[in-house]
Write an enzyme that holds these catalytic residues in place. Structure first.
Site, PDB file in Angstrom:
ATOM      1  N   SER A   1     -16.369 -16.218  -2.831  1.00 39.73           N
ATOM      2  CA  SER A   1     -15.674 -15.278  -3.630  1.00 39.73           C
ATOM      3  C   SER A   1     -16.555 -14.506  -4.716  1.00 39.73           C
ATOM      4  CB  SER A   1     -14.505 -15.953  -4.448  1.00 39.73           C
ATOM      5  OG  SER A   1     -13.704 -15.122  -5.308  1.00 39.73           O
TER       6      SER A   1
ATOM      7  N   ASP B   1      -0.087 -12.055  -2.995  1.00 36.61           N
ATOM      8  CA  ASP B   1       0.920 -12.473  -2.095  1.00 36.61           C
ATOM      9  C   ASP B   1       0.879 -12.807  -0.596  1.00 36.61           C
ATOM     10  OD1 ASP B   1       2.954 -12.667  -4.088  1.00 36.61           O
ATOM     11  OD2 ASP B   1       3.514 -10.420  -4.172  1.00 36.61           O
TER      12      ASP B   1
ATOM     13  N   HIS C   1       5.495 -15.306  -9.436  1.00 34.34           N
ATOM     14  CA  HIS C   1       6.224 -14.258  -8.688  1.00 34.34           C
ATOM     15  C   HIS C   1       6.886 -14.876  -7.634  1.00 34.34           C
ATOM     16  CE1 HIS C   1       7.916 -10.620  -6.887  1.00 34.34           C
ATOM     17  NE2 HIS C   1       6.812 -10.432  -5.849  1.00 34.34           N
TER      18      HIS C   1
END
Length: 336
Positions: free
Chosen positions: A51, A83, A108
């Site tokens: 990453s 998400d 969320h």
């Protein structure tokens, strides 16, 4: 609906926990740094080894672990990846590694509300959702304030899930500005609707349509940009500060009169009817299914079209002539 503050929580509780933040994007960097600065001594970021965020987190002195190792180490695992990636990340790296009795957290409600992730029964399942982008969450904290937070408990295996959520929200700075208790369904569905119908979808299409209308009528693109995009911030800041009445107090009588007579011609009963259909798509899961089952390909074309819109080129040229805009910018892609 009560507003809760630092005084309503055990703000020290979160300091005794080992916290793994999965992801180091907009929300991830804000949660990690705010919690560290609030006194959480044991905190790490869980990332893929390749990453690009590894270097950014390490530059801030944050320990980076693999996602699986972070999940196995932590008392609290906060998932802050996009998400559309959460289900795969959870099933592949977290589900079989997260410790018994740990807390699984989200910012969320989508993955839990629409059953994309199905946590074990021994886990606390919580939500702490700052009502603002991560860059604002960090910026407001550094200024001594905070962004209001929503907290929710979906699964309380430990009996202390609410206390953990409240303390975590305070660690983000939410207890300075206000915390509201809700549930995963209400947060998820209202958040998706607000983004699509008003804050992102509605505003962007309104800006584009206004810009196009002026340019097609022969007005200079730069004038159209200033009137339909640049000044949106000035108006929104007034509304943010004191509501619509505060904005109307500050603008001219001519502008206020135009608001009353012309606004309803733009946002009509047909617009509201379409908003209701958007909400139905959200509630039924139709939107989530489209996003999860092909939306990642669709969004690439949408981004290309948006990048090619003339308002982006005109805006970039004008902003170069206004260096004060970027001198204290909210988003620095080299850091988060």
């Amino acid at each position: 609906m009560d507003m809760l503050y630092d005084r309503d929580a055990d703000t020290d509780l979160i300091k005794s926990k080992k916290i793994a933040v999965i992801g180091y994007g907009s929300q991830g960097h804000a949660h990690t740094l705010n919690l560290r600065d609030s006194g959480v001594a044991e905190i790490c970021v869980g990332l893929r080894p390749d990453s690009s965020s590894v270097a950014k987190a390490q530059a801030e002195g944050i320990e980076v672990k693999s996602i699986a190792d972070a999940a196995a180490w932590a008392d609290i695992v906060m998932i802050l990846t996009p998400d559309e990636l959460q289900k795969d990340i959870y099933n592949t790296h977290i589900a079989n590694n997260i410790r018994e009795g740990a807390a699984l957290m989200f910012a969320h409600g989508l993955s839990i509300h629409f059953n994309l992730i199905e946590p074990r029964a021994d886990l606390d399942v919580l939500m702490v959702a700052p009502k603002g982008p991560g860059h604002t969450v960090r910026g407001e904290y550094l200024r001594g304030g905070g962004v209001p937070c929503l907290v929710a408990v979906q699964q309380d295996a430990s009996g202390t899930a609410r206390d953990i959520a409240m303390s975590y929200a305070c660690g983000l700075g939410g207890g300075r500005s206000g915390i509201i208790e809700t549930n995963f369904r209400d947060e998820c569905e209202t958040d998706l609707f607000g983004e699509q119908a008003v804050l992102c979808g509605g505003v962007v299409e309104l800006i584009k349509a206004g810009y196009e209308t002026l340019v097609e009528a022969g007005y200079p693109p730069e004038m159209a940009y200033f009137e339909c995009l640049h000044e949106v911030k000035l108006i929104v800041d007034l509304i943010y500060e004191g509501g619509i009445a505060n904005m109307n107090y500050s603008i001219s009588n001519t502008a206020e009169f135009g608001e009353y007579v012309s606004g309803p011609r733009v946002v009509t009963s047909d617009t509201k009817a379409e908003m209701k259909l958007i909400l139905e798509d959200i509630q039924s899961g139709k939107f989530t299914n489209r996003w999860m089952q092909g939306g990642q390909e669709e969004i690439k074309k949408f981004r290309e079209d948006m990048a090619a819109h003339p308002i982006e080129e005109v805006g970039a040229n004008l902003r170069e002539k206004m260096p004060w805009i970027s001198s204290n910018k909210l988003v620095d892609q080299t850091k988060n």
